[in-house]
Design a protein around this motif. Structure first.
Motif, PDB file in Angstrom:
ATOM      1  N   HIS A 139       0.794  -1.223   0.000  1.00 37.39           N
ATOM      2  CA  HIS A 139       0.000   0.000   0.000  1.00 37.39           C
ATOM      3  C   HIS A 139       0.832   1.281   0.000  1.00 37.39           C
ATOM      4  O   HIS A 139       0.349   2.344   0.391  1.00 37.39           O
ATOM      5  CB  HIS A 139      -0.947   0.011   1.201  1.00 37.39           C
ATOM      6  N   VAL A 163     -11.020  -2.820  -5.035  1.00 39.01           N
ATOM      7  CA  VAL A 163      -9.855  -2.208  -4.394  1.00 39.01           C
ATOM      8  C   VAL A 163     -10.074  -2.255  -2.887  1.00 39.01           C
ATOM      9  O   VAL A 163     -11.095  -1.771  -2.387  1.00 39.01           O
ATOM     10  CB  VAL A 163      -9.646  -0.749  -4.854  1.00 39.01           C
ATOM     11  N   ASP A 165      -8.954  -1.628   1.242  1.00 35.96           N
ATOM     12  CA  ASP A 165      -8.336  -0.645   2.141  1.00 35.96           C
ATOM     13  C   ASP A 165      -8.421   0.766   1.587  1.00 35.96           C
ATOM     14  O   ASP A 165      -7.452   1.529   1.634  1.00 35.96           O
ATOM     15  CB  ASP A 165      -6.880  -1.014   2.441  1.00 35.96           C
ATOM     16  N   VAL A 166      -9.590   1.124   1.074  1.00 37.57           N
ATOM     17  CA  VAL A 166      -9.830   2.478   0.573  1.00 37.57           C
ATOM     18  C   VAL A 166     -10.386   3.313   1.727  1.00 37.57           C
ATOM     19  O   VAL A 166     -11.500   3.066   2.203  1.00 37.57           O
ATOM     20  CB  VAL A 166     -10.813   2.471  -0.611  1.00 37.57           C
ATOM     21  N   GLN A 175      -3.379   6.281   2.260  1.00 35.02           N
ATOM     22  CA  GLN A 175      -4.113   6.887   1.159  1.00 35.02           C
ATOM     23  C   GLN A 175      -3.822   6.304  -0.217  1.00 35.02           C
ATOM     24  O   GLN A 175      -4.477   6.669  -1.192  1.00 35.02           O
ATOM     25  CB  GLN A 175      -3.820   8.390   1.132  1.00 35.02           C
ATOM     26  N   PRO A 177      -4.391   3.214  -1.653  1.00 37.11           N
ATOM     27  CA  PRO A 177      -5.539   2.587  -2.316  1.00 37.11           C
ATOM     28  C   PRO A 177      -6.643   3.592  -2.661  1.00 37.11           C
ATOM     29  O   PRO A 177      -7.297   3.451  -3.699  1.00 37.11           O
ATOM     30  CB  PRO A 177      -6.022   1.554  -1.288  1.00 37.11           C
ATOM     31  N   PHE A 178      -6.838   4.583  -1.807  1.00 38.45           N
ATOM     32  CA  PHE A 178      -7.822   5.626  -2.113  1.00 38.45           C
ATOM     33  C   PHE A 178      -7.414   6.386  -3.378  1.00 38.45           C
ATOM     34  O   PHE A 178      -8.261   6.750  -4.200  1.00 38.45           O
ATOM     35  CB  PHE A 178      -7.964   6.597  -0.944  1.00 38.45           C
ATOM     36  N   TYR A 181      -8.351   4.147  -6.368  1.00 35.63           N
ATOM     37  CA  TYR A 181      -9.807   4.231  -6.556  1.00 35.63           C
ATOM     38  C   TYR A 181     -10.211   5.557  -7.194  1.00 35.63           C
ATOM     39  O   TYR A 181     -11.009   5.597  -8.145  1.00 35.63           O
ATOM     40  CB  TYR A 181     -10.486   4.034  -5.200  1.00 35.63           C
ATOM     41  N   SER A 182      -9.659   6.663  -6.715  1.00 33.01           N
ATOM     42  CA  SER A 182     -10.023   7.990  -7.225  1.00 33.01           C
ATOM     43  C   SER A 182      -9.591   8.169  -8.663  1.00 33.01           C
ATOM     44  O   SER A 182     -10.344   8.710  -9.489  1.00 33.01           O
ATOM     45  CB  SER A 182      -9.392   9.071  -6.332  1.00 33.01           C
ATOM     46  N   SER A 198     -14.144  -0.860   3.670  1.00 33.66           N
ATOM     47  CA  SER A 198     -13.050  -0.279   2.889  1.00 33.66           C
ATOM     48  C   SER A 198     -12.919  -0.904   1.505  1.00 33.66           C
ATOM     49  O   SER A 198     -11.985  -0.588   0.766  1.00 33.66           O
ATOM     50  CB  SER A 198     -11.724  -0.439   3.635  1.00 33.66           C
ATOM     51  N   ARG A 200     -13.990  -1.155  -2.215  1.00 41.14           N
ATOM     52  CA  ARG A 200     -14.680  -0.412  -3.270  1.00 41.14           C
ATOM     53  C   ARG A 200     -14.753  -1.270  -4.525  1.00 41.14           C
ATOM     54  O   ARG A 200     -13.803  -1.970  -4.860  1.00 41.14           O
ATOM     55  CB  ARG A 200     -13.940   0.898  -3.587  1.00 41.14           C
TER      56      ARG A 200
END
Length: 206
Positions: A139, A163, A165-166, A175, A177-178, A181-182, A198, A200
């Protein structure tokens, strides 16, 4: 058989909460396009068994990609380091034996294919469109972006990207994985599906 695999997944060592594991299973079972289910990051096989339960129902294969040397947080001196997982012959973490025991004990060796390597080394050799891609590897920002760049384009149109651990709030977790995703959502090639915790889920539309 599915119930047995789900029970084995819930009991297996790992970091995926039961509701997220069940959501991953449901997402894999619901994919309508052909192709295998592939996960990046396997640890000791917990998520692989959730995917195996769906694969058993739908006649698919699960491919797991992991170097089995552990992520940064599993190394000596870090929060999730377990000395019992260190191979004394080489002095490095080795989760492959535990992974193999998890898959064998659950009777899932017929649907789970383990590839032991770094994901970026396998990606150039991979050409089969994926029905589902589960990103749950290291991550750090660098490794998460590398997995995204290497594998998201291999997902079939109509396939599902999962995904793990978002965390939108940095206070809740890292952040990287977020960020994956974004960026994927901002590409305009995916629509978001209902997620759990978490986890997604996004469907490729273009």
């Amino acid at each position: 058989m599915t119930a047995d695999l789900l029970a084995a997944a819930a009991a297996a060592p790992g970091f995926m909460p039961p509701d997220e594991g069940r959501a991953l299973y449901e997402a894999a079972r619901a994919v309508a396009v052909p192709g295998p289910l592939l996960e990046i990051g396997s640890w000791m096989g917990k998520s692989a068994l959730y995917l195996a339960a769906a694969a058993r129902e739908t006649g698919r294969q699960v491919v797991t990609v992991d170097h089995h040397r552990g992520s940064e947080e599993h190394q000596p001196g870090w929060e999730y380091h377990d000395p019992a997982l260190v191979d004394p012959l080489v002095g490095r973490v080795d989760t492959l034996p535990a992974f193999r025991r998890t898959i064998a004990a659950a009777g899932a060796e017929d649907v789970v294919v383990a590839v032991v390597t770094r994901s970026e080394l396998l990606a150039p050799l991979w050409s089969t469109p994926l029905a589902l891609l589960f990103l749950d590897g290291s991550h750090t920002e660098e490794s998460a972006r590398r997995d995204q760049d290497a594998w998201v384009g291999k997902l079939a149109v109509g396939g599902t990207l999962a995904v793990h651990d978002v965390f939108p709030d940095p206070a809740d977790g890292g952040q990287a994985p977020f960020g994956v995703y974004s960026r994927v959502l901002a590409s305009g090639e995916f629509t978001e599906l209902p997620g759990t915790g978490s986890l997604r889920l996004l469907r490729r539309t273009g």
